[in-house]
Design a protein around this motif. Structure first.
Motif, PDB file in Angstrom:
ATOM      1  N   THR A 206       0.856  -1.188   0.000  1.00 57.10           N
ATOM      2  CA  THR A 206       0.000   0.000   0.000  1.00 57.10           C
ATOM      3  C   THR A 206       0.893   1.240   0.000  1.00 57.10           C
ATOM      4  OG1 THR A 206      -0.128   0.087   2.411  1.00 57.10           O
ATOM      5  CG2 THR A 206      -1.844  -1.174   1.283  1.00 57.10           C
ATOM      6  N   PRO A 207       0.378   2.333  -0.572  1.00 58.01           N
ATOM      7  CA  PRO A 207       1.242   3.500  -0.713  1.00 58.01           C
ATOM      8  C   PRO A 207       1.465   4.257   0.603  1.00 58.01           C
ATOM      9  CG  PRO A 207      -0.933   3.941  -1.641  1.00 58.01           C
ATOM     10  CD  PRO A 207      -0.916   2.495  -1.247  1.00 58.01           C
TER      11      PRO A 207
ATOM     12  N   ASN B 283      -0.271   6.733   1.779  1.00 59.07           N
ATOM     13  CA  ASN B 283      -0.434   8.175   1.572  1.00 59.07           C
ATOM     14  C   ASN B 283      -1.625   8.744   2.339  1.00 59.07           C
ATOM     15  OD1 ASN B 283      -2.575   7.110   0.226  1.00 59.07           O
ATOM     16  ND2 ASN B 283      -2.019   7.882  -1.796  1.00 59.07           N
TER      17      ASN B 283
ATOM     18  N   GLN C   6      -4.715   7.967   2.063  1.00 57.81           N
ATOM     19  CA  GLN C   6      -5.994   7.897   1.353  1.00 57.81           C
ATOM     20  C   GLN C   6      -6.547   6.477   1.436  1.00 57.81           C
ATOM     21  OE1 GLN C   6      -7.382  10.650  -0.047  1.00 57.81           O
ATOM     22  NE2 GLN C   6      -5.614  11.733   0.821  1.00 57.81           N
TER      23      GLN C   6
ATOM     24  N   ASP D  10      -6.888   4.450  -1.759  1.00 58.23           N
ATOM     25  CA  ASP D  10      -5.694   3.830  -2.334  1.00 58.23           C
ATOM     26  C   ASP D  10      -5.380   2.493  -1.671  1.00 58.23           C
ATOM     27  OD1 ASP D  10      -5.239   5.703  -4.337  1.00 58.23           O
ATOM     28  OD2 ASP D  10      -4.304   7.083  -2.918  1.00 58.23           O
ATOM     29  N   SER D  11      -5.706   2.393  -0.378  1.00 62.66           N
ATOM     30  CA  SER D  11      -5.538   1.082   0.263  1.00 62.66           C
ATOM     31  C   SER D  11      -6.578   0.103  -0.277  1.00 62.66           C
ATOM     32  CB  SER D  11      -5.704   1.186   1.785  1.00 62.66           C
ATOM     33  OG  SER D  11      -4.805   2.126   2.288  1.00 62.66           O
TER      34      SER D  11
ATOM     35  N   ILE E 264      -7.871   0.050  -3.235  1.00 57.80           N
ATOM     36  CA  ILE E 264      -7.450  -0.415  -4.570  1.00 57.80           C
ATOM     37  C   ILE E 264      -6.470  -1.573  -4.415  1.00 57.80           C
ATOM     38  CG2 ILE E 264      -6.116   0.210  -6.644  1.00 57.80           C
ATOM     39  CD1 ILE E 264      -7.250   3.053  -6.362  1.00 57.80           C
ATOM     40  N   GLN E 265      -5.534  -1.432  -3.484  1.00 58.79           N
ATOM     41  CA  GLN E 265      -4.524  -2.479  -3.317  1.00 58.79           C
ATOM     42  C   GLN E 265      -5.103  -3.751  -2.711  1.00 58.79           C
ATOM     43  OE1 GLN E 265      -1.741  -2.296  -4.821  1.00 58.79           O
ATOM     44  NE2 GLN E 265      -2.263  -0.205  -5.433  1.00 58.79           N
TER      45      GLN E 265
END
Ligand code: ADP
Ligand code: MG
Length: 572
Positions: free
Chosen positions: A198-199, A201, A203, A206-207, A209-210
């Motif tokens: 996970t990035p 960041n 958000q 975004d987690s 999406i992963q």
């Protein structure tokens, strides 16, 4: 706070107990420690289903060199120190039990370097006894390596499932914490493969999406606060609920996509699961469950996390308020953000698209006009049906028929499921599953847990006509599917299978795959049938080995005997 052994009085008040049940428990405890240490990066490496090795590496505050050994004493913790602290727990851990419990059943190495210290320290323990210690260079943070879990506890080892199953539990734990802490960069490696990254960041999307992939992420709605009331927590009568929920277009066939966190502690709660499903009432097809990531922020005195050794269950001081707040937040989000969902829309997404009629009644895959399917080979009908005369269809769902011994009401979906189930099982055992190549291969994304399951069970799916091959990062290419599912929701079938099939032996798999294929390709309730179609269905039902129940075990038919009818009408 320095690490100290809790006083007896406090120990007697904590719900102490076994925290290491399986490799995923080790991962959970170590990741929680890393999160409590304020890490922004956590990397988890697993080998041999977690029994071989689990390594968790973080960049948190580290353990001061003078306290490393103490951390492995039972009830030694830096997180609480007094009874009052127990009333207002803000950290994920607080009992000082995880490290000693893990060290008691494995070989543990720790390398750590605390904030402000120039050199790190290491400690090795085997079966709870210190074997080696000293100083070692390391940047700030902690690495804990656990090897040979349960090697000295064969009774535990025996209860573990296959490495694939243990891996999928591990992937699930890490996925949950990745969803709860989007500001932390997580990386999970299983047997050298990147399973999740996970990035970090901050958000949540975004987690998502992963963890769940793009398809779900595109259909997630952010839970909306309630304006002013939300801003001033003191004035709020209900606890703030944050997170994301799936629009009704991304429902799933089980509840494993429901994640609950209280103050970002991952918890399980049947009550909350029920509350969420209630909030979706009327928006999902029967048997479908929503996707939701829900964090409830409560003041420490509003929740008791000290009721269960693994801290996965909590007790709410005011259960009603919590449930009410969760339901309100979900309803509001669905109403404000989702384009007014209609049941019909949901039905087209998940239901089978309407198909040329004749396909329904042919034996699996023969296409064209109605043909006779052979009786299940090697199985003589055991409880055969009498010859039935079709009288008509009721509610587009039941076939009414007359037999020598009374009136039959036949559930068309259940009956067709039974027919297809036996056909599929029979065809598989003769390597005769008919396969439909797809015009273009379809890319198929899976979550880390599904990934582990799929890797372990390609072959079983292939035996049923699915041609699936890996295509990079958690993506697979599907090149062919069983003919029966060609124009149906085969993606739904594969997802359902991957979600329900993490464990079990091969026999279980075969049955579950066959059931799922039969269920998804059988005629639905609510579909009008012609006389010919009804006749063909009944004729095929007469041929099966067990006509009276569907493969899930529900009845396919109800019979009202002539005697019963006479009694009902008061005739002797
Ligand atoms: P608890 O988390 O309940 O305090 P543990 O046995 O898990 O108990 O850990 C004992 C102590 O070791 C913690 O209180 C903490 O001070 C320290 N510790 C463990 N893991 C880490 C880590 N990754 N980073 C910093 N400190 C840690
Ligand atoms: Mg801990």
């Amino acid at each position: 706070m320095p690490i100290k052994v809790l006083e007896k009085e406090i120990v007697s008040r904590i719900a102490a107990g076994e925290v290491v049940e399986r490799p995923a428990s080790v991962v959970k405890e170590l990741v929680e420690n890393s999160l409590d240490a304020g890490s922004s990066q956590i990397s988890i490496e697993v080998r041999g289903g977690g029994v071989g090795m689990v390594r968790v590496m973080d960049n948190g505050v580290g353990i001061p060199s003078g306290e490393v050994e103490l951390a492995f004493d039972r009830y030694a913790t830096s997180k609480i120190g007094s009874l009052e602290d127990l009333e207002s727990i803000k950290s994920l851990g607080f009992r000082g039990e995880a490290l000693p419990s893990i060290a008691a059943v494995a070989q543990v190495d720790i390398v750590t370097c605390a904030v402000g210290e120039s050199v790190g320290s290491y400690l090795s323990l085997k079966d709870g006894i210190v074997e080696n210690k000293g100083s070692q260079g390391r940047s700030q943070g902690t690495t804990v390596t656990v090897r040979n879990l349960f090697r000295k506890v064969p009774a535990r080892l025996k209860f573990l499932k296959s490495p694939a199953t243990e891996n999928s539990h591990i992937a699930n734990v890490v996925s949950q914490y990745a969803l709860a802490f989007p500001e932390v960069k997580f990386a999970l490696f299983i047997d050298g493969r990147v399973v999740l990254r996970t990035p970090g960041n901050g958000q949540l999307i975004d987690s998502v999406i992963q963890v769940y992939g793009l398809e779900i992420a595109q259909n997630m709605l952010e839970i909306r606060g309630e304006g002013k009331e939300w801003e001033s927590r003191a004035a709020a009568s209900s606890p703030p609920v944050t997170g994301m929920i799936g629009s009704p277009a991304v429902s799933r066939s089980n509840r494993s996509y429901l994640s609950f966190f209280v103050n970002r502690r991952w918890i399980t709660s049947r009550l909350l699961a029920w509350a969420v499903e209630e909030a979706y009432h009327g928006l999902l097809m029967p048997g479908k469950h929503p996707v939701a990531i829900i964090n409830i922020s409560l003041l420490p005195n509003e929740v008791d996390v000290n009721i269960h050794p693994t801290k996965t269950e909590v007790k709410f001081q005011n259960e009603h308020a919590v449930i009410g707040a969760v339901q309100k937040a979900i309803r509001r989000t669905l109403i404000e953000l989702a384009p007014a969902p209609k049941i019909e829309e949901v039905a087209t997404i998940y239901g089978a698209p309407s198909e040329p009629r004749q396909v329904l009644w042919t034996s699996a895959g023969s296409g064209g006009s109605p043909t006779c399917s052979p009786p299940v080979a090697g199985q003589t009908p055991t409880v055969s049906l009498p010859v039935l005369r079709i009288l008509g269809q009721l509610s587009s769902s039941y076939i009414i028929a007359e037999g020598p011994d009374g009136l039959y009401l036949i559930d068309q979906h259940a009956a067709h499921e039974r027919i297809l189930f036996e056909q599929v099982i029979n065809q598989r055992s003769h390597q005769g599953i008919e396969v439909q190549g797809l015009l273009e291969p379809v890319a198929f994304e899976v979550n880390p847990k599904q990934d582990e399951t799929l890797r372990a069970h390609y072959e079983n799916l292939a035996e049923f006509g699915f041609s699936i091959e890996p295509f990079g990062d958690r993506t697979y290419l599907v090149r062919a599917v069983p003919v029966l599912l060609h124009q149906k929701d085969w993606v739904g079938v594969v997802r359902e299978l991957l979600d329900s099939l993490s464990g079990g032996d091969k026999g279980d798999w075969i049955e579950k795959i066959a059931i799922s294929i039969a269920c998804h390709s059988a005629v639905r309730a609510g579909q009008e049938l012609t006389d010919d179609e009804m006749r063909e269905l009944i004729r095929q039902l007469e041929q099966v080995a067990i006509p009276h129940t569907c493969p899930h075990g529900r009845p396919t038919m109800i019979r009202l005997s002539s005697g019963q009818l006479r009694r009902e009408f008061g005739r002797s």
